[in-house]
Design an enzyme around this catalytic site. Sequence first.
Site, PDB file in Angstrom:
ATOM      1  N   CYS A  47       8.012  22.179 -14.643  1.00 37.54           N
ATOM      2  CA  CYS A  47       9.159  21.611 -13.911  1.00 37.54           C
ATOM      3  C   CYS A  47       8.942  20.170 -13.459  1.00 37.54           C
ATOM      4  O   CYS A  47       9.626  19.262 -13.926  1.00 37.54           O
ATOM      5  CB  CYS A  47       9.444  22.462 -12.678  1.00 37.54           C
ATOM      6  SG  CYS A  47       9.952  24.112 -13.076  1.00 37.54           S
TER       7      CYS A  47
HETATM    8  N1  LIG Z   1       8.183  28.069 -14.249  1.00 39.98           N
HETATM    9  C1  LIG Z   1       8.717  27.712 -13.104  1.00 39.98           C
HETATM   10  O1  LIG Z   1       8.055  27.747 -12.072  1.00 39.98           O
HETATM   11  C2  LIG Z   1      10.161  27.266 -12.991  1.00 39.98           C
HETATM   12  C3  LIG Z   1      10.707  27.064 -11.710  1.00 39.98           C
HETATM   13  C4  LIG Z   1      12.022  26.669 -11.593  1.00 39.98           C
HETATM   14  C5  LIG Z   1      12.780  26.452 -12.754  1.00 39.98           C
HETATM   15  N2  LIG Z   1      12.238  26.626 -13.993  1.00 39.98           N
HETATM   16  C6  LIG Z   1      13.085  26.407 -15.157  1.00 39.98           C
HETATM   17  O2  LIG Z   1      13.407  27.676 -15.705  1.00 39.98           O
HETATM   18  C7  LIG Z   1      13.506  27.576 -17.136  1.00 39.98           C
HETATM   19  C8  LIG Z   1      12.576  28.602 -17.781  1.00 39.98           C
HETATM   20  O3  LIG Z   1      11.234  28.276 -17.461  1.00 39.98           O
HETATM   21  P1  LIG Z   1      10.047  29.319 -17.592  1.00 39.98           P
HETATM   22  O4  LIG Z   1       8.878  28.694 -16.922  1.00 39.98           O
HETATM   23  O5  LIG Z   1      10.471  30.657 -17.173  1.00 39.98           O
HETATM   24  O6  LIG Z   1       9.836  29.317 -19.177  1.00 39.98           O
HETATM   25  P2  LIG Z   1       8.916  30.328 -20.036  1.00 39.98           P
HETATM   26  O7  LIG Z   1       8.478  29.562 -21.222  1.00 39.98           O
HETATM   27  O8  LIG Z   1       7.900  30.978 -19.156  1.00 39.98           O
HETATM   28  O9  LIG Z   1       9.918  31.482 -20.476  1.00 39.98           O
HETATM   29  C9  LIG Z   1      11.003  31.269 -21.295  1.00 39.98           C
HETATM   30  C10 LIG Z   1      11.233  32.505 -22.144  1.00 39.98           C
HETATM   31  O10 LIG Z   1      12.416  32.233 -22.910  1.00 39.98           O
HETATM   32  C11 LIG Z   1      12.228  32.786 -24.193  1.00 39.98           C
HETATM   33  N3  LIG Z   1      13.153  32.131 -25.131  1.00 39.98           N
HETATM   34  C12 LIG Z   1      13.090  30.869 -25.606  1.00 39.98           C
HETATM   35  N4  LIG Z   1      14.127  30.637 -26.427  1.00 39.98           N
HETATM   36  C13 LIG Z   1      14.858  31.770 -26.443  1.00 39.98           C
HETATM   37  C14 LIG Z   1      16.035  32.158 -27.106  1.00 39.98           C
HETATM   38  N5  LIG Z   1      16.684  31.300 -27.919  1.00 39.98           N
HETATM   39  N6  LIG Z   1      16.524  33.403 -26.918  1.00 39.98           N
HETATM   40  C15 LIG Z   1      15.868  34.269 -26.083  1.00 39.98           C
HETATM   41  N7  LIG Z   1      14.727  33.968 -25.440  1.00 39.98           N
HETATM   42  C16 LIG Z   1      14.240  32.717 -25.615  1.00 39.98           C
HETATM   43  C17 LIG Z   1      10.771  32.561 -24.517  1.00 39.98           C
HETATM   44  O11 LIG Z   1      10.311  33.471 -25.500  1.00 39.98           O
HETATM   45  C18 LIG Z   1      10.117  32.797 -23.142  1.00 39.98           C
HETATM   46  O12 LIG Z   1       9.681  34.132 -22.983  1.00 39.98           O
HETATM   47  C19 LIG Z   1      13.183  26.130 -17.483  1.00 39.98           C
HETATM   48  O13 LIG Z   1      14.372  25.397 -17.578  1.00 39.98           O
HETATM   49  C20 LIG Z   1      12.399  25.651 -16.281  1.00 39.98           C
HETATM   50  O14 LIG Z   1      12.505  24.266 -16.100  1.00 39.98           O
HETATM   51  C21 LIG Z   1      10.936  27.050 -14.128  1.00 39.98           C
END
Ligand SMILES: NC(=O)c1ccc[n+]([C@@H]2O[C@H](COP(=O)([O-])OP(=O)(O)OC[C@H]3O[C@@H](n4cnc5c(N)ncnc54)[C@H](O)[C@@H]3O)[C@@H](O)[C@H]2O)c1
Length: 433
Positions: free
Chosen positions: A269
């Site tokens: 992030c």
């Molecule tokens: N990690 C954090 O602490 C956090 C905090 C706030 C916001 N965010 C935001 O949340 C969002 C997700 O982040 P995350 O850390 O959970 O990511 P991540 O990589 O941990 O998880 C994303 C998941 O989405 C899946 N995926 C990707 N493309 C896909 C598709 N086309 N169809 C179905 N599944 C799909 C992946 O296989 C993965 O399991 C991002 O935009 C991030 O900026 C993350």
Amino acid sequence: MTPKPNSACFEVAIIGLGYVGIPLALGFAKAGCQTLGYDSDKERVLELRKGRSPFAHISSEDLADTLSNGSLEVTSDPNDLSKSEAIIVCVPTPLLQHQDPDLSHVLGVGKDIAPHLRRGMLVSLESSTYPGTTRDEFRLVLEQGSGLKAGTDFHLVFSPEREDPGNSESKLFNIPKVIGGLTEECLKRAVELYGRAIDKIVPVSSCDTAEAVKLTENIFRFINIALVNELKTIYTAMGINIWEVLNAAKTKPFGFMPFYPGVGVGGHCIPIDPYYLIWKARELDIDCRFIELAGQINRSMPNYVVNHLLEAINHTGQSLSGQTILVVGLAYKPGVSDDRESKSYTIMNLLKDKGADVEYYDPGILIIPPHRGHWSGQSSINWNRENLGRFAAAVVCSANQDVDYEQLADEIPLVIDACNIVPKDRMAQVVLA
Ligand SMILES: NC(=O)c1ccc[n+]([C@@H]2O[C@H](COP(=O)([O-])OP(=O)(O)OC[C@H]3O[C@@H](n4cnc5c(N)ncnc54)[C@H](O)[C@@H]3O)[C@@H](O)[C@H]2O)c1
């Protein structure tokens, strides 16, 4: 093993079962909503179905319990999405080369969802992104693929995720949830859904505003971390300990919020989201000078830390080349096993380029994952006296509470401490950096 979803109807489907999606799915399921989790990664879904959490900070027991009581089901079949009344999207929003936004996951999901959209359905985007994404690009793929109109036939909102991985105090229900809708009706529908699982909802006037809220929160952190990193370089040169300054400054009961210096910013992030705004602002011919400067300062920190090591080694009349160096902490912050954007790798690369042999210790990352080039497959060292005795120096990159820093400072002669966590009264020369 939990069977494939067979329920006629889910109240909510979560797309993207990662750091954000799994806790979100668990939170809704525990609040009594019939919940579907969907991920395109079949391996991940198979593991989740067996009740195995991919992340150390998310309990497998909790996951298995929620699956076995039937309130949560997981799938990798997009057709199952049509069985849900609402869909929440939390897929990655990384950066392309040259720090341009990469919306391919978000837009790919939009295309996958579109054929399953029905009248009255709610779609909520939670992936962090620049203002305009939900209203423009995301809405367009949903409408084009479904033949339905957002705001009329189906509801569309943006609601930023505020997950804080590794923080056991913050749960889905007790973090206020910001929501902005395409229309008043969209917002109303989303407030109803999220209100079932979350205590406090914060409605805002539009999707664009909700997107800006998320970027503002993360840019605030990005800039304040850069500020303390810069203050660290100044105070260190003056012989003043920045951590002592911050600990005293934070006793002020108003007008001061502590941020802490380190090796730079990591995770999915904070180092990424600011560049989404920088990119979007260029459309309006606006330079985000303050944010760009913060990025430069944060990016310079790994070099700053390595230079302290070089200087300390030079003082002993030796050189870094040929020395064996231990990097302590590979995850981007303590308490998680997430190495995305971790600046420990930047430090390891800098050390390697200067001829050092580099090994690492991180109790949460026992083997370096495949996407890490020449580091992939390397194992965390076994923490024992004999092993620690092999190193000429250590660089402490994150303040992991599971590390015995006393032993580290007893067994390794030189420790570069970027976190002010290593005791100074042991055998080692400890250099704050
Ligand atoms: N990690 C954090 O602490 C956090 C905090 C706030 C916001 N965010 C935001 O949340 C969002 C997700 O982040 P995350 O850390 O959970 O990511 P991540 O990589 O941990 O998880 C994303 C998941 O989405 C899946 N995926 C990707 N493309 C896909 C598709 N086309 N169809 C179905 N599944 C799909 C992946 O296989 C993965 O399991 C991002 O935009 C991030 O900026 C993350």
